[in-house]
Enzyme design. Sequence first.
Site, PDB file in Angstrom:
ATOM      1  N   LYS A 115       0.816  -1.222   0.000  1.00 57.54           N
ATOM      2  CA  LYS A 115       0.000   0.000   0.000  1.00 57.54           C
ATOM      3  C   LYS A 115       0.846   1.267   0.000  1.00 57.54           C
ATOM      4  CE  LYS A 115      -4.240  -1.894   1.992  1.00 57.54           C
ATOM      5  NZ  LYS A 115      -3.859  -3.305   2.011  1.00 57.54           N
ATOM      6  N   HIS A 234     -15.481  -5.218   6.959  1.00 59.89           N
ATOM      7  CA  HIS A 234     -14.684  -4.581   5.899  1.00 59.89           C
ATOM      8  C   HIS A 234     -14.666  -5.391   4.610  1.00 59.89           C
ATOM      9  CE1 HIS A 234     -13.287  -1.600   8.748  1.00 59.89           C
ATOM     10  NE2 HIS A 234     -12.880  -2.563   9.559  1.00 59.89           N
ATOM     11  N   ARG A 291      -6.183  -7.670 -10.205  1.00 59.61           N
ATOM     12  CA  ARG A 291      -6.821  -8.921 -10.630  1.00 59.61           C
ATOM     13  C   ARG A 291      -8.259  -8.615 -11.022  1.00 59.61           C
ATOM     14  NH1 ARG A 291     -10.138  -9.282  -6.267  1.00 59.61           N
ATOM     15  NH2 ARG A 291      -9.270  -8.690  -4.263  1.00 59.61           N
TER      16      ARG A 291
END
Length: 479
Positions: A115, A234, A291
């Site tokens: 990230k 989440h 993906r």
Amino acid sequence: MKKILIANRGEIAIRVMKTAQKMGIKTVAVFSTADRNAPHVKFADEAVCIGEPQSSKSYLRGDKIIKVAKQLNVDAIHPGYGFLSENAEFAELCEINNIIFIGPRSKAIQMMGDKLAAKEAVKRYNIPMVPGIDEAITDIKKAKIIAKDIGFPILIKASAGGGGKGMRVVEKENDLESQMNRAISEATSAFGDGSVFIEKYVTSPRHIEIQIMADSHGNILHFFERECSIQRRHQKVVEEAPSSVLSQKLRNEMGEAAIKVAKSCDYLGAGTVEFLLDADHNFYFLEMNTRLQVEHPVTELISGVDLVELQIRVARGEALQIKQDDLKISGHALELRVYAEDPLNNFLPSVGHLDVYKLPIGDNIRVDNGFEEGMDIPIYYDPMLSKLITYGNTRDEAIQLMIKAIENYHVEGVETTLPFGKYVCEHEAFRSGNFDTHFVKDYYSPEALHKETENEAKIAALIALKQYLKDQKQLRLPN
């Protein structure tokens, strides 16, 4: 490209095989001993067992998968999603063995999988980002200083992964140390890397993502947005396209931002750029999933494209034949992830035997399915049974059709998220479009669902009684 191995299982393996077969390409399934009789194994032209039930001994064994691919003269491998789909080492292993990886290059996977590296890459393109730090940390004292500087509430996120693991919202300073320790522990357990980073927590956020496709000739397209704000832990449960809150101007801006993210890592193939949208409709880059997404069918239905076909064409070196101006949004699509989970018991996995398993059918109803009646739900994998997708000319039409499809989807033997999906579709906040990622926390409770189920049972009983009395009256009539 004459033969593709699908390095996955369940509904996504079948989904990829359907497109491959349509294109005249042979398919190879791999399976664990737990999946020996699974539908994806029967659906493929060839199938090979690669190990024991645990994914670490089967579906995550890149070396075994490559070995099978070479033995069967496979030209390309499609990883689906999950398992090895975002594993840069596996993509590189394919490259080394001259097998086409139907996905991005290993370098892009690696960059976007971290990230912090991803944020660094997109910085140069002036894409809005949530205020936070540009380094991964594990030091509590440092975290406290950073948190004070950013201002509470803050979000702690695992640097190396996603899916809600290693993620903690911290409302006040007193909770920081305990939540930081939990996040580090969870991240270490899930990803083997305990480093986390801290950013400002966006209140009332919506989760909006943009589907992109890039070829090796410099063309990058976006296929509009998906709204993925209905989540539990989440993780997404209900997705739709388009979003009910984006203006055309904002849609274009987010689409352009997503294309820039793809450029920042020299992207190839299908990818999804995820954004947070705040209450004032400011958007912030969240991450890129390198993906095909679980929720790709809603994009296919509103744009009229087969994303898997485009993936395959791009992977074999073809240029995209579509131009951005050719793409238009048509109608509205909705997807419910049908998990073997108990919505009355905190969405815990419901492992068992599918005594009854009957799918809904009809116009504008699509079920991407991986199970059959009589099968057991394996405990080793993600508990998703299928994806139920509906399409309508309008959002209201798609929602109504989803409710009908849920009612005609019959499962006995395990609990599923079907009742929860119906609850969402009938809720005023969802129908009005006035909701965010806190929908479950704000509106849902097992008691509310139980009450609704009880009411439905009462109504069904009254209808049955009325019909019974009517039948009895007719029987008593003299000839």
